[in-house]
Design a protein around this motif. Structure first.
Motif, PDB file in Angstrom:
ATOM      1  N   LYS A  53       0.807  -1.691   0.164  1.00 59.74           N
ATOM      2  CA  LYS A  53       0.254  -0.416  -0.138  1.00 59.74           C
ATOM      3  C   LYS A  53       1.013   1.245   0.234  1.00 59.74           C
ATOM      4  O   LYS A  53       0.838   2.133  -0.654  1.00 59.74           O
ATOM      5  N   SER A  54       1.835   1.328   0.953  1.00 57.06           N
ATOM      6  CA  SER A  54       2.643   2.247   1.222  1.00 57.06           C
ATOM      7  C   SER A  54       3.121   2.465   0.182  1.00 57.06           C
ATOM      8  O   SER A  54       3.288   4.031  -0.493  1.00 57.06           O
ATOM      9  N   THR A  55       3.928   1.624  -1.144  1.00 62.20           N
ATOM     10  CA  THR A  55       4.424   1.772  -1.573  1.00 62.20           C
ATOM     11  C   THR A  55       3.966   2.893  -3.036  1.00 62.20           C
ATOM     12  O   THR A  55       4.187   3.361  -3.902  1.00 62.20           O
ATOM     13  N   LEU A  56       2.594   1.798  -3.224  1.00 59.01           N
ATOM     14  CA  LEU A  56       1.999   2.390  -4.391  1.00 59.01           C
ATOM     15  C   LEU A  56       1.273   4.108  -4.331  1.00 59.01           C
ATOM     16  O   LEU A  56       1.342   5.065  -5.394  1.00 59.01           O
ATOM     17  N   LEU A  57       0.821   4.137  -2.910  1.00 61.65           N
ATOM     18  CA  LEU A  57       0.566   5.249  -2.105  1.00 61.65           C
ATOM     19  C   LEU A  57       2.161   6.211  -2.360  1.00 61.65           C
ATOM     20  O   LEU A  57       1.608   7.870  -3.304  1.00 61.65           O
ATOM     21  N   LYS A  58       2.922   6.610  -2.653  1.00 60.78           N
ATOM     22  CA  LYS A  58       3.944   7.253  -2.620  1.00 60.78           C
ATOM     23  C   LYS A  58       4.482   7.352  -3.783  1.00 60.78           C
ATOM     24  O   LYS A  58       4.803   8.784  -4.300  1.00 60.78           O
ATOM     25  N   MET A  59       4.103   6.230  -5.286  1.00 64.04           N
ATOM     26  CA  MET A  59       4.071   6.434  -6.315  1.00 64.04           C
ATOM     27  C   MET A  59       3.358   7.304  -7.101  1.00 64.04           C
ATOM     28  O   MET A  59       3.462   8.231  -7.837  1.00 64.04           O
TER      29      MET A  59
END
Ligand SMILES: Nc1ncnc2c1ncn2[C@@H]1O[C@H](COP(=O)(O)OP(=O)(O)OP(=O)(O)O)[C@@H](O)[C@H]1O
Ligand SMILES: Nc1nc2c(ncn2[C@@H]2O[C@H](COP(=O)(O)O)[C@@H](O)[C@H]2O)c(=O)[nH]1
Ligand SMILES: [Mg+2]
Length: 830
Positions: free
Chosen positions: A17-23
């Motif tokens: 989640k965090s990875t995608l959100l940051k992208m």
């Protein structure tokens, strides 16, 4: 909660989640914003308080939850997590789409609120992969890892429940998962019909890398937010250079005037006498003006409102600018403080100076001198409110908008060059006219003095950059110089070359399309000294040329009100007599610009102007060249060969001379109802008649009767009576030439029928022809209107058939229609 619809990302810990959100936030900065949650867990290496989480103690968090500061909160893996109301509001306040990263419990809680987000579940491809990722992340110990894996099993089951999530994304390949996430939130063109677009020029397509519709974003019913990513080169705007101007307005102050005189005297080697030739004097004056009065900054006036600045303000602003530069170069706290302090000081000083200047202005406006300022301010406000000061784009002749400076300049030049050199097709006048060859007097000083007195101060200077204020300031020395200069011009019939140049400023007519050149009037800025010369010539011409009484424009002691009054009197007369009256209000198109020069010389000669003056005026028009000064700079120079000079001091009178011919070409309108004065001899008929004719020369005219009696010593044949013999009179009566005749006191008296005098009222080029219709017979009137149109066509004056109006005053019956349109169209061959 108000604002765009939020997005909830949920799913097992380690799903990505965090990875995608940051992208997403990185790519769409300015579109999405992250809701920073509160947590009681400790920050991981690299995490920042206030950016990844608000790290708080359990007590603190509990207190906030109790107080109702949180939309939702949950216990996850031994720690408290929660979304505060403030966190969501902070994102929405920036008008960003708020993204929440929360666990399954959080999703359930949010569903009970009115947040109404889009729910997206991020799932790992398998439990094995999830475990590997969590271990690889190295954020958990074995205990917390097991807790998270256990929770993940429940989360994965939850995501399979129908209706819990709008979109479920399996995050196997990161790029693929990211593409799916974007697809869920944003839509690109070509995939479905869209109603919202970003339009761009084909040529700019290469600058656009992405354009998407934000699906969840409802801007208005059925409309979605469109996001476009483009890379633009920011070029520093090239400002059109404004010429630096001498601050001639300072000559209003006596001390500046004195200094100017003194410095000029010094420049002339202690003399007060100005050099005899124009070029040298003009150069010395300009140079002295620049030195004594200074030059403007060359910035546009409207760039900044600075009229109330004083030296203190100016000084502080300068220091603030320097402090800003210093801080930009060296970003120390000390430099920042210095800059901030100066900023505050400037604000204080500006407000003080403004207050002071306004107080002074209001006091001045209450005085008699302030009256002028009041009108100036009102005009300025009116102009500012119209937002047409800086029209930088203009349409070409086909209505296409031109934006580049070069094309706009080219268009202005093309428009005015055409306008000022275009002659309508007309037959050359064959009729000759005798020229008046006579000596003319030398120009006298008092004529110059008088002309100088009539010149208004404060007007924009012409290309020679010498305002009339200079001559006013130099007093008798100027009169001396100008008289000698004008005499040389009169003698040689050649004025200085510099005077032939002018600058044309397009002024919006306040109606129609602001981007269309034809809605602008070009006002010429000409040499003030040439205008002075024109005034001297004008005063002489006015003495020899008699303009008909019907001309109200540009004539001394005559005004628009007088013209309206004359028309009103006529109308009253018709109303009393219950007769039909036709008034044609003739509108000539661009009359000033279309007067053929040849016609002007003809009319001047016809009006009895001495040939010397004709040549002098011809010289004023010879080789005249102009440039257009528009918002994007100055155009190339072009010749002006047709029409009268706009903005010139002599043109109004020259125009009156030309228009006067309208009266003399013999447009004979059917006459108004006649008035008969009758009564015993000695009752006062003649006295009353004389009074009436004197007061209303353009309304009444006197029919000269015929008589067989001897003229009295003071009487004139043809003025008081036509004196004829009894035989002559008898013959006329027998032939039926008389409408009435009588024998009185041993003599015969009689009246011949006449057409009434032309009833024409003119205000410069605005001509009103008035005709009386008897017995419903419009044929004569129709003929006259045609005559009028034909005359205009012959003289290169185009009738504006749209603005030419006919007024029919008919108190007896309703008229079906006027005949004007038909008559004019026939003439114009339409
Ligand atoms: N598609 C992927 N392929 C391989 N590694 C991935 C992929 N997606 C994410 N990761 C990695 O998996 C780890 C977990 O990802 P991330 O921290 O984004 O998960 P999370 O859902 O935010 O977890 P948590 O709920 O614990 O915060 C990270 O180290 C990340 O780099
Ligand atoms: N219900 C909420 N869950 C939240 C919130 N902030 C984060 N989370 C979830 O907790 C876990 C663990 O996060 P980590 O950063 O410690 O790995 C994760 O699933 C998040 O989605 C919240 O405010 N409310
Ligand atoms: Mg995370």
């Amino acid at each position: 909660m108000a604002g765009p619809r939020p997005v909830v990302l949920s799913g097992p810990s380690g799903a990505g989640k965090s990875t995608l959100l940051k992208m997403l936030i990185k790519e769409f900065e300015g579109v999405f914003g992250f809701s920073v949650s509160h947590t009681t867990r400790r920050p991981r290496p690299g995490e920042e308080n206030g950016k990844d989480y608000h790290y708080v103690s359990r007590e603190e968090m509990q207190a906030g939850i109790t107080k109702g500061d949180f939309i939702e909160s949950a216990e996850f893996s031994g720690n408290l997590y929660g979304t505060s109301k403030a966190a969501v509001q902070a994102v929405q306040a920036q008008n960003l789409i708020c993204i929440l990263d929360i666990d399954m419990q959080g999703v359930k809680s949010i569903k009970k609120t009115n947040l109404n987000p889009i729910y997206i579940s991020i799932q790992p491809p398998s439990m094995d992969v999830l475990e590997k990722r969590l271990r690889a992340r190295k954020t958990e110990n074995e205990e917390s890892l097991q807790k998270r894996l256990l929770a993940a099993l429940v989360e994965m089951e939850f995501s399979k429940e129908t209706g819990q999530f709008d979109v479920v994304i399996i995050n196997d390949n990161l790029d693929e998962a990211y593409r799916k996430l974007k697809a869920a939130l944003l839509q690109s063109g070509g995939r479905r019909t869209q109603v919202d677009y970003i339009l761009c020029r084909r040529g700019n397509l290469k600058e656009i890398s992405d354009c998407k519709v934000v699906v969840g974003e409802s801007v208005a019913r059925q409309h979605r937010m469109v996001v476009c990513r483009m890379t633009l080169m920011v070029c520093k705007k090239k400002r059109s250079k404004i010429e630096k101007k001498t601050k001639w307005w300072k000559l209003k102050k006596e001390e500046c005037c004195e200094e100017f005189r003194q410095k000029l005297r010094q420049a002339l080697g202690g003399q007060v006498v100005l050099p005899d030739d124009w070029e040298t004097t003009a150069e010395v004056i300009r140079e002295t003006g620049r030195k004594v009065l200074g030059v403007s900054s060359g910035r546009r006036k409207e760039d900044k409102e600075t009229w109330w600045w004083n030296e203190e303000v100016q000084d502080s602003i300068q220091r603030k600018r320097l402090a800003k530069k210093k801080w930009d170069m060296d970003r120390t706290e000390e430099n920042r403080q210095e800059y901030k302090e100066l900023q505050r000081r400037v604000k204080r000083e500006v407000s003080k100076a403004k207050q002071k200047a306004y107080d002074e202005l209001y006091t001045r406006l209450d005085t008699r001198e302030g009256e002028k300022d009041l009108y100036r301010l009102a005009r300025q406000r009116d102009r500012d409110g119209k937002d047409v000061q800086q029209v930088r784009v203009i349409k070409d002749r086909d209505g296409r908008v031109l934006t580049s400076e070069e094309s706009v300049q080219r268009r202005w030049k093309e428009y005015f060059e055409e306008l000022m050199n275009e002659e309508n097709e007309r037959e050359k006048r064959v009729e000759g006219v005798n020229s008046v060859e006579q000596e003319v007097d030398k120009i006298r000083k008092d004529e110059v003095r008088k002309a100088l007195k009539r010149m208004k101060s404060g007007k924009a200077v012409g290309p020679d950059d010498i305002p009339v204020e200079v001559w006013k300031c130099l007093g008798e020395a100027a009169v001396e110089f100008l008289t000698s200069l004008f005499n040389r011009v009169l003698e040689s019939e050649r004025m200085p070359e510099e005077w032939r140049r002018s600058v044309l400023v397009p002024i919006f007519k306040n109606k129609g399309d602001v981007q269309s050149c034809s809605n602008y009037r070009g006002i010429k800025l000409m040499s003030h000294t040439m205008k002075l010369w024109e005034r001297v010539v004008e005063a002489r011409l006015r003495k020899v040329v008699e303009i008909c009484e019907q001309q109200y424009g540009f004539m001394p002691r005559k005004s628009t009100t007088d013209a309206i009054f004359a028309l009103r009197i006529l109308m009253e007369k018709y109303r009393d007599g219950q007769r039909e009256l036709h008034c044609v209000f003739v509108d000539l198109e661009k009359a000033y610009d279309r007067v053929p020069r040849e016609e002007l010389w003809y009319c001047m000669r016809k009006s009895g102007v001495a040939e010397k003056y004709v040549r002098v005026v011809q010289d004023m028009y010879e080789r005249s060249r102009t440039v257009v000064r528009c918002a994007v700079g100055q155009t190339e120079e072009f010749k002006v060969e047709v029409g009268l000079h706009q903005g010139s001091a002599l043109s109004p009178f020259l125009f009156a001379i030309v228009m006067d011919q309208l009266q003399k070409i013999g447009i004979v309108m059917a006459g108004p109802r006649q008035v008969i004065l009758s009564g015993p001899s000695g009752a006062g008929k003649s006295t009353l008649l004389e009074m009436l004719l004197k007061e209303f020369p353009d309304v009444f005219s006197y029919i000269i009767s015929y008589t067989t009696r001897e003229p009295r010593p003071w009487e004139e044949n043809g003025k008081d009576y036509h004196y004829v013999s009894r035989e002559e009179m008898q013959a006329g009566i027998t032939k039926g030439d008389f409408i009435e005749s009588a024998e009185y006191s041993g003599n015969m008296y009689g009246t011949r029928p006449v057409h009434g005098s032309n009833t024409i009222i003119k205000l410069a080029d605005d001509t009103t022809a008035i005709a009386f219709i008897s017995d419903n017979d419009e044929s004569e009137y129709r003929e006259e209107v045609k005559n009028l149109a034909a005359w205009c066509a012959d003289n290169n004056l185009l009738l504006n058939t749209i603005n030419t109006k006919e007024l029919i005053v008919n108190l007896r019956k309703k008229s079906d229609k006027g005949i004007l349109g038909e008559a004019l169209c026939q003439t114009a061959g339409q």
